[in-house]
Scaffold this motif. Structure first.
Motif, PDB file in Angstrom:
ATOM      1  N   ILE A  30       0.827  -1.206   0.000  1.00 50.23           N
ATOM      2  CA  ILE A  30       0.000   0.000   0.000  1.00 50.23           C
ATOM      3  C   ILE A  30       0.866   1.263   0.000  1.00 50.23           C
ATOM      4  O   ILE A  30       1.822   1.364   0.762  1.00 50.23           O
ATOM      5  CB  ILE A  30      -0.990   0.014   1.181  1.00 50.23           C
ATOM      6  CG1 ILE A  30      -0.285  -0.138   2.526  1.00 50.23           C
ATOM      7  CG2 ILE A  30      -2.031  -1.075   1.020  1.00 50.23           C
ATOM      8  CD1 ILE A  30      -1.239  -0.018   3.708  1.00 50.23           C
ATOM      9  N   PRO A  31       0.518   2.207  -0.872  1.00 50.09           N
ATOM     10  CA  PRO A  31       1.238   3.474  -0.939  1.00 50.09           C
ATOM     11  C   PRO A  31       0.618   4.558  -0.067  1.00 50.09           C
ATOM     12  O   PRO A  31       1.019   5.726  -0.148  1.00 50.09           O
ATOM     13  CB  PRO A  31       1.112   3.841  -2.424  1.00 50.09           C
ATOM     14  CG  PRO A  31      -0.228   3.312  -2.808  1.00 50.09           C
ATOM     15  CD  PRO A  31      -0.436   2.054  -1.989  1.00 50.09           C
ATOM     16  N   THR A  32      -0.352   4.176   0.737  1.00 53.32           N
ATOM     17  CA  THR A  32      -1.130   5.122   1.537  1.00 53.32           C
ATOM     18  C   THR A  32      -0.818   4.948   3.019  1.00 53.32           C
ATOM     19  O   THR A  32      -0.747   3.817   3.503  1.00 53.32           O
ATOM     20  CB  THR A  32      -2.635   4.889   1.304  1.00 53.32           C
ATOM     21  OG1 THR A  32      -2.918   5.036  -0.081  1.00 53.32           O
ATOM     22  CG2 THR A  32      -3.478   5.868   2.115  1.00 53.32           C
ATOM     23  N   ILE A  58      -9.937   0.762  -6.217  1.00 57.19           N
ATOM     24  CA  ILE A  58      -8.970   0.709  -5.129  1.00 57.19           C
ATOM     25  C   ILE A  58      -7.564   1.051  -5.610  1.00 57.19           C
ATOM     26  O   ILE A  58      -6.837   1.820  -4.973  1.00 57.19           O
ATOM     27  CB  ILE A  58      -9.003  -0.679  -4.470  1.00 57.19           C
ATOM     28  CG1 ILE A  58     -10.347  -0.883  -3.762  1.00 57.19           C
ATOM     29  CG2 ILE A  58      -7.860  -0.850  -3.482  1.00 57.19           C
ATOM     30  CD1 ILE A  58     -10.620  -2.318  -3.379  1.00 57.19           C
ATOM     31  N   CYS A  59      -7.175   0.475  -6.750  1.00 55.77           N
ATOM     32  CA  CYS A  59      -5.813   0.683  -7.245  1.00 55.77           C
ATOM     33  C   CYS A  59      -5.674   1.967  -8.044  1.00 55.77           C
ATOM     34  O   CYS A  59      -4.721   2.716  -7.860  1.00 55.77           O
ATOM     35  CB  CYS A  59      -5.388  -0.497  -8.113  1.00 55.77           C
ATOM     36  SG  CYS A  59      -5.465  -2.097  -7.280  1.00 55.77           S
ATOM     37  N   ARG A  60      -6.613   2.197  -8.926  1.00 49.42           N
ATOM     38  CA  ARG A  60      -6.487   3.313  -9.854  1.00 49.42           C
ATOM     39  C   ARG A  60      -7.066   4.612  -9.292  1.00 49.42           C
ATOM     40  O   ARG A  60      -6.385   5.618  -9.164  1.00 49.42           O
ATOM     41  CB  ARG A  60      -7.176   2.965 -11.175  1.00 49.42           C
ATOM     42  CG  ARG A  60      -7.030   4.039 -12.249  1.00 49.42           C
ATOM     43  CD  ARG A  60      -7.948   3.743 -13.420  1.00 49.42           C
ATOM     44  NE  ARG A  60      -9.352   3.837 -13.026  1.00 49.42           N
ATOM     45  CZ  ARG A  60     -10.365   3.492 -13.820  1.00 49.42           C
ATOM     46  NH1 ARG A  60     -10.122   2.993 -15.013  1.00 49.42           N
ATOM     47  NH2 ARG A  60     -11.615   3.628 -13.401  1.00 49.42           N
ATOM     48  N   ASP A 104      -4.821   3.343  -3.608  1.00 50.46           N
ATOM     49  CA  ASP A 104      -4.530   2.747  -2.305  1.00 50.46           C
ATOM     50  C   ASP A 104      -3.811   1.407  -2.396  1.00 50.46           C
ATOM     51  O   ASP A 104      -3.592   0.763  -1.379  1.00 50.46           O
ATOM     52  CB  ASP A 104      -5.834   2.532  -1.520  1.00 50.46           C
ATOM     53  CG  ASP A 104      -6.344   3.810  -0.882  1.00 50.46           C
ATOM     54  OD1 ASP A 104      -5.560   4.763  -0.753  1.00 50.46           O
ATOM     55  OD2 ASP A 104      -7.537   3.846  -0.520  1.00 50.46           O
ATOM     56  N   CYS A 105      -3.497   0.959  -3.604  1.00 48.56           N
ATOM     57  CA  CYS A 105      -2.895  -0.369  -3.742  1.00 48.56           C
ATOM     58  C   CYS A 105      -1.912  -0.363  -4.900  1.00 48.56           C
ATOM     59  O   CYS A 105      -2.243   0.076  -6.000  1.00 48.56           O
ATOM     60  CB  CYS A 105      -3.986  -1.412  -3.967  1.00 48.56           C
ATOM     61  SG  CYS A 105      -3.358  -3.088  -4.258  1.00 48.56           S
ATOM     62  N   ALA A 106      -0.708  -0.862  -4.653  1.00 46.68           N
ATOM     63  CA  ALA A 106       0.319  -1.004  -5.681  1.00 46.68           C
ATOM     64  C   ALA A 106       0.782  -2.444  -5.700  1.00 46.68           C
ATOM     65  O   ALA A 106       0.442  -3.243  -4.827  1.00 46.68           O
ATOM     66  CB  ALA A 106       1.491  -0.067  -5.388  1.00 46.68           C
TER      67      ALA A 106
END
Length: 569
Positions: free
Chosen positions: A82-84, A273-275, A279-281
């Protein structure tokens, strides 16, 4: 900005509601479902609710998938990071247990998969094909609940009452395998009586199995093989019995199609969620293993830095652009995420067009390659898997995975559509390279050496352990992005090896730690703690589950499940 603020508000609200009331619905969840007359509940509605819930998105909420799977199993499997900076930094990715996130898998599976299928099975004179499919669907969801927590309410669920006892993992798995044996026998009998042919007109509600009784039977056989393999070291005799029976079924295993949920009214939650939420990589594990193998599936399943026209480059600690646009770069799990400095890293492929409601990419439940990899492992164990060798099944699994990814690229217009064009699977099978080291262009302190040393080329003269590592690693690649099964297989076998989170960022609470932080960092999380609000809504039933775990370390995240024995042979 408004969208992000709205999302954050919704996520916090959802987490708070779920964290406090998910199992406050326990009486409703465990109320006898048969009080409704059969005429009041359409059979198609029951099937529809269950099949859309196996991958946690039946209400189009997206937070369901995010909280139930993406923010735990997808992380612990090594697929995603997660990048958040959720919760200001401490969160599931660095082992701080978020009770509001971790309390819903239990009730979601009970309420939206097990309950409707229990209602279905109460219908008098239910046809064998419907009965078999309903059982397969139920267990496809129920085993995720058990693989997440360990002891779970299963055999007594849906029988009414204000509390329900938890069953041990052994009890649940024994029931799963017994029920799958019955389900596949019923489907086999139905197909035999129908001349070995499908009848699509009976499956108008089917969004998962292609309106094919044969596909559902093959799914059931492969699910039975999966669960048998899961307990290979915990109960070898039972595992062998069911694995061999699954492979011996005359209609075969799942080898030509994938099991996916495709519904015109249900969005793929990763699109948001990702785009959209960002919140997700992808994880550093997925990036470096596939890059090390020169694997074309990386470009077909992930979006490079600068994704979807944002052109945002990765910057170093001084703010200097690193020239990474167009490259695929994952994030190491468990980082101290600072600001937005990881927001532009690569994400799993999500639909490019159609906005947040795009349904271009279906939700995966089981891919066709898994059956071959399971057979390869079975041969290593000396089981009768159908006459092939470990190497032949292993290589078949890789070919089937390449074919599956290529079909998805062609069918859904993926961004990296050229990734699989000209992909030479036979050359890939002969590859001798291994995982590359991870390099973080933003913060070199996160760099880490590769931890996997096996190549793709089958080590015919290698040990069983080395061959198993190859089989599980390729199964892990083929299973992306379904993290629950991958996390279970990592815990069961230890493969592929995953980068540990940075030791100084292990934020586990003492309440959930049985051993040392160092040991947890080395081994990874083994299970989620029991749903927090079960303490008030089902204390008697929960106490049974806690007692089951007492001898293994208790309700802790470093307590191994019954099938997680720590040894492979």
């Amino acid at each position: 900005m408004k969208k992000n603020l709205l999302y954050n508000a919704l996520l916090v609200s959802a987490a708070l509601v779920i964290g406090t009331s998910c199992t406050d619905q326990f009486e409703e969840i465990n109320t006898n479902p048969f009080e409704l007359s059969d005429s009041q509940v359409a059979m198609g509605d029951l099937f529809n609710e269950a099949q859309l819930s196996i991958f946690y998105n039946q209400s189009n909420g997206n937070w369901e998938y995010q909280l139930i799977q993406n923010l735990n199993a997808d992380l612990y499997s090594g697929y995603c990071a997660i990048p958040t900076a959720f919760n200001g930094g401490p969160n599931n990715d660095n082992y701080f247990m978020m009770n509001g996130w971790n309390s819903c898998t239990l009730n979601y599976m009970l309420l939206h998969v097990i309950k409707p299928m229990a209602t279905l099975h109460k219908i008098e004179n239910l046809a064998d094909d419907f009965h078999g499919i309903g059982t397969i669907m139920k267990i496809a969801g129920a085993h995720k609940m058990v693989d997440t927590y360990g002891p779970s309410p299963y055999t007594e669920a849906m029988q009414g009452g204000l509390s329900v006892n938890y069953d041990s993992e052994q009890t649940c798995y024994t029931a799963f395998l017994t029920e799958l044996a019955d389900a596949t026998a019923k489907l086999t009998s139905w197909l035999d009586a129908n001349g070995g042919k499908d009848d699509a007109t009976r499956l108008s509600w089917d969004k998962t199995g292609g309106k094919s009784q044969i596909t559902w039977l093959q799914f059931g056989n492969t699910l039975r093989l999966r669960l048998a393999m899961r307990i290979a070291m915990a109960d070898p005799a039972l595992a062998k019995q069911h694995a061999e029976a699954a492979c011996a079924n005359k209609y075969g295993l799942l080898k030509t199609v994938d099991i996916e949920v495709m519904d015109g009214n249900i969005r793929n939650p990763q699109a948001l969620i990702c785009r959209d939420y960002n919140d997700c990589a992808i994880s550093a594990n997925y990036e470096t293993i596939l890059k090390g193998y020169n694997d074309p599936r990386l470009a077909a399943t992930c979006v490079p830095v600068g994704w979807y026209g944002r052109k945002s480059d990765i910057v170093d600690m001084a703010g200097t652009a690193m020239g990474m646009v167009g490259e695929i770069k994952g994030i190491r799990n468990g980082l101290k995420v600072d600001g937005a400095n990881y927001k532009m890293y690569s994400i799993p492929y999500t639909p490019m067009d159609g906005g947040p409601y795009s349904t271009d990419v279906p939700l995966p439940i089981m891919n066709r390659a898994e059956a071959s990899f399971l057979q390869a492992e079975g041969v290593l164990r000396g089981w009768n898997m159908g006459g092939g060798t470990a190497q032949s099944y292993y290589e078949e699994g890789i070919r089937n995975s390449f074919a599956s990814v290529a079909e998805r690229v062609n069918a859904h217009g993926w961004l990296s559509a050229d990734a699989m064009k000209g992909a030479d699977v036979e050359a890939y099978i002969q590859g001798t390279t291994t995982q590359i080291d991870y390099v973080d262009p933003h913060n070199p302190a996160n760099n880490i050496k590769a931890v996997n040393k096996v190549p793709v080329k089958f080590l015919a003269a290698g040990s069983k352990e080395e061959q198993l590592e190859q089989i599980i690693t390729q199964k892990w690649i083929a299973g992306f992005p379904e993290g629950l099964n991958a996390w279970a297989e990592f815990r069961r076998t230890g493969y592929p090896h995953l980068f540990p989170i940075p030791a100084d960022n292990n934020n586990v609470q003492a309440e959930y730690l049985g051993g040392s932080q160092d040991a947890l960092t080395a081994m990874g999380i083994r299970r989620l703690p029991f749903a927090y609000d079960e303490r008030s809504s089902n204390p008697k039933g929960l106490a049974v589950g806690q007692e089951i775990l007492a001898g293994r370390g208790g309700d802790k995240i470093d307590t191994r499940l019954w099938w997680d024995t720590g040894k492979n042979f």
